[in-house]
Motif scaffolding. Sequence first.
Motif, PDB file in Angstrom:
ATOM      1  N   UNK A 152     116.144  46.873 127.044  1.00 48.03           N
ATOM      2  CA  UNK A 152     116.550  46.599 128.210  1.00 48.03           C
ATOM      3  C   UNK A 152     115.384  47.053 129.109  1.00 48.03           C
ATOM      4  N   UNK A 153     114.690  46.057 129.886  1.00 48.40           N
ATOM      5  CA  UNK A 153     113.538  46.319 130.696  1.00 48.40           C
ATOM      6  C   UNK A 153     114.214  46.851 132.003  1.00 48.40           C
ATOM      7  N   UNK A 154     113.704  47.890 132.623  1.00 50.70           N
ATOM      8  CA  UNK A 154     114.329  48.508 133.797  1.00 50.70           C
ATOM      9  C   UNK A 154     113.114  48.877 134.717  1.00 50.70           C
ATOM     10  N   UNK A 155     113.342  48.969 135.895  1.00 50.92           N
ATOM     11  CA  UNK A 155     112.301  49.183 137.101  1.00 50.92           C
ATOM     12  C   UNK A 155     112.935  50.586 137.474  1.00 50.92           C
ATOM     13  N   UNK A 156     111.998  51.455 137.374  1.00 53.06           N
ATOM     14  CA  UNK A 156     112.162  53.207 138.178  1.00 53.06           C
ATOM     15  C   UNK A 156     111.260  53.469 139.004  1.00 53.06           C
ATOM     16  N   UNK A 157     111.647  54.518 139.720  1.00 50.10           N
ATOM     17  CA  UNK A 157     110.502  55.096 140.495  1.00 50.10           C
ATOM     18  C   UNK A 157     109.391  55.692 139.570  1.00 50.10           C
ATOM     19  N   UNK A 158     108.423  55.522 140.355  1.00 52.39           N
ATOM     20  CA  UNK A 158     107.020  55.965 139.599  1.00 52.39           C
ATOM     21  C   UNK A 158     107.140  57.161 139.077  1.00 52.39           C
ATOM     22  N   UNK A 159     107.810  58.190 139.780  1.00 49.88           N
ATOM     23  CA  UNK A 159     107.962  59.699 139.682  1.00 49.88           C
ATOM     24  C   UNK A 159     109.127  59.806 138.249  1.00 49.88           C
ATOM     25  N   UNK A 160     109.850  58.833 137.960  1.00 47.56           N
ATOM     26  CA  UNK A 160     110.730  59.028 136.978  1.00 47.56           C
ATOM     27  C   UNK A 160     110.260  58.346 135.645  1.00 47.56           C
ATOM     28  N   UNK A 161     109.120  57.386 135.572  1.00 48.95           N
ATOM     29  CA  UNK A 161     108.799  56.436 134.596  1.00 48.95           C
ATOM     30  C   UNK A 161     108.443  57.196 133.445  1.00 48.95           C
ATOM     31  N   UNK A 162     107.636  58.041 133.502  1.00 48.51           N
ATOM     32  CA  UNK A 162     107.066  58.815 132.299  1.00 48.51           C
ATOM     33  C   UNK A 162     108.216  59.726 131.684  1.00 48.51           C
ATOM     34  N   UNK A 163     109.158  60.222 132.523  1.00 51.26           N
ATOM     35  CA  UNK A 163     110.326  61.042 131.914  1.00 51.26           C
ATOM     36  C   UNK A 163     111.264  60.122 131.056  1.00 51.26           C
ATOM     37  N   UNK A 164     111.429  59.002 131.790  1.00 57.33           N
ATOM     38  CA  UNK A 164     112.197  58.109 131.049  1.00 57.33           C
ATOM     39  C   UNK A 164     111.783  57.351 129.892  1.00 57.33           C
ATOM     40  N   UNK A 165     110.398  57.064 129.845  1.00 58.90           N
ATOM     41  CA  UNK A 165     109.879  56.669 128.645  1.00 58.90           C
ATOM     42  C   UNK A 165     110.001  57.617 127.531  1.00 58.90           C
ATOM     43  N   UNK A 166     109.708  58.777 127.972  1.00 58.59           N
ATOM     44  CA  UNK A 166     109.832  59.878 126.735  1.00 58.59           C
ATOM     45  C   UNK A 166     111.159  60.001 126.225  1.00 58.59           C
ATOM     46  N   UNK A 167     112.165  59.895 127.255  1.00 55.84           N
ATOM     47  CA  UNK A 167     113.806  59.963 126.822  1.00 55.84           C
ATOM     48  C   UNK A 167     113.990  58.729 125.724  1.00 55.84           C
ATOM     49  N   UNK A 168     113.532  57.365 126.415  1.00 49.52           N
ATOM     50  CA  UNK A 168     113.870  56.370 125.492  1.00 49.52           C
ATOM     51  C   UNK A 168     113.253  56.331 124.014  1.00 49.52           C
ATOM     52  N   UNK A 169     112.069  57.110 123.814  1.00 48.26           N
ATOM     53  CA  UNK A 169     111.395  57.125 122.593  1.00 48.26           C
ATOM     54  C   UNK A 169     112.311  57.759 121.722  1.00 48.26           C
ATOM     55  N   UNK A 170     113.108  58.639 122.078  1.00 57.15           N
ATOM     56  CA  UNK A 170     113.986  59.495 121.285  1.00 57.15           C
ATOM     57  C   UNK A 170     115.297  58.863 120.978  1.00 57.15           C
ATOM     58  N   UNK A 171     115.534  57.652 121.619  1.00 54.16           N
ATOM     59  CA  UNK A 171     116.703  56.996 121.314  1.00 54.16           C
ATOM     60  C   UNK A 171     117.933  57.579 121.699  1.00 54.16           C
ATOM     61  N   UNK A 172     117.778  58.741 122.501  1.00 52.01           N
ATOM     62  CA  UNK A 172     118.917  59.482 122.946  1.00 52.01           C
ATOM     63  C   UNK A 172     119.261  58.977 124.437  1.00 52.01           C
ATOM     64  N   UNK A 173     119.618  57.786 124.673  1.00 52.44           N
ATOM     65  CA  UNK A 173     119.952  57.301 126.448  1.00 52.44           C
ATOM     66  C   UNK A 173     121.005  56.343 126.073  1.00 52.44           C
ATOM     67  N   UNK A 174     121.792  56.175 127.206  1.00 53.97           N
ATOM     68  CA  UNK A 174     122.847  55.305 127.437  1.00 53.97           C
ATOM     69  C   UNK A 174     122.586  54.662 128.743  1.00 53.97           C
ATOM     70  N   UNK A 175     123.285  53.391 129.217  1.00 55.75           N
ATOM     71  CA  UNK A 175     123.035  52.924 130.293  1.00 55.75           C
ATOM     72  C   UNK A 175     124.363  52.500 130.766  1.00 55.75           C
ATOM     73  N   UNK A 176     124.453  52.877 132.022  1.00 57.09           N
ATOM     74  CA  UNK A 176     125.969  53.203 133.003  1.00 57.09           C
ATOM     75  C   UNK A 176     125.577  52.081 133.889  1.00 57.09           C
ATOM     76  N   UNK A 177     126.521  50.943 133.956  1.00 58.29           N
ATOM     77  CA  UNK A 177     126.390  49.802 134.860  1.00 58.29           C
ATOM     78  C   UNK A 177     127.164  50.475 136.374  1.00 58.29           C
ATOM     79  N   UNK A 178     126.464  50.417 137.428  1.00 54.66           N
ATOM     80  CA  UNK A 178     127.243  50.945 138.920  1.00 54.66           C
ATOM     81  C   UNK A 178     128.028  49.485 139.058  1.00 54.66           C
ATOM     82  N   UNK A 179     128.983  49.655 140.098  1.00 53.60           N
ATOM     83  CA  UNK A 179     129.735  48.812 140.572  1.00 53.60           C
ATOM     84  C   UNK A 179     129.108  47.690 141.047  1.00 53.60           C
ATOM     85  N   UNK A 180     129.373  46.376 140.638  1.00 50.80           N
ATOM     86  CA  UNK A 180     128.509  45.118 141.424  1.00 50.80           C
ATOM     87  C   UNK A 180     129.540  44.816 142.490  1.00 50.80           C
ATOM     88  N   UNK A 181     130.329  45.384 142.946  1.00 47.43           N
ATOM     89  CA  UNK A 181     131.322  45.055 144.032  1.00 47.43           C
ATOM     90  C   UNK A 181     130.645  45.230 145.480  1.00 47.43           C
TER      91      UNK A 181
END
Length: 181
Positions: free
Chosen positions: A152-181
């Motif tokens: 899943x390709x996601x857009x994140x704040x530049x300040x969070x991209x490195x942290x997210x990339x590192x977490x994603x590399x471990x495979x230890x992430x889940x995605x929670x969908x916010x309400x579409x309402x």
Amino acid sequence: MLGTSMLVRSAGDRTDVLAVAREVPAGQEITPEDLTTAAVADDPALRPVKASEKASVIGRRATTPLHPGELLTDAQVHGGKTLPAGQELVAVEVQRGAAPVDALAAGDKVKIVSTPGKDEPVSTSKSQSAPDQIAAQIVKVGTPNASGAVVVQVSVASTDSSVLAARAATGRVAIVLASKG
């Protein structure tokens, strides 16, 4: 006679698709002037972008050099439109069951949550702080691979991209969908 009849009849089954009107270097944003339409016979071996999808291509970037006369395919354009200033694109592979992939669509607001490792206990205490999470917006959802994992390709704040990339590399992430309402 029958063969000629079939050939003439199949020649009428045409689809309007996007073609390249002028040179576009790799990495350049695609403009309306870069594209034209062509009518091609339906062929399952060809997968050009339909002319009706032109608006979704404008603003995306070419992943390879584009040459006049080529039929445009999804593989030749970056997965999303140009990101706003302060945003970066991160690819996150999520394992089967770690994201509601059937419900995700481009533009959805999500949370990317850090998950524990296989042998780590999961806290059930409400007093313990919530797991680390990063706000993101879906840009593109891939197709599940043989094991059910999806990129899943996601857009994140530049300040969070490195942290997210590192977490994603471990495979230890889940995605929670916010309400579409």
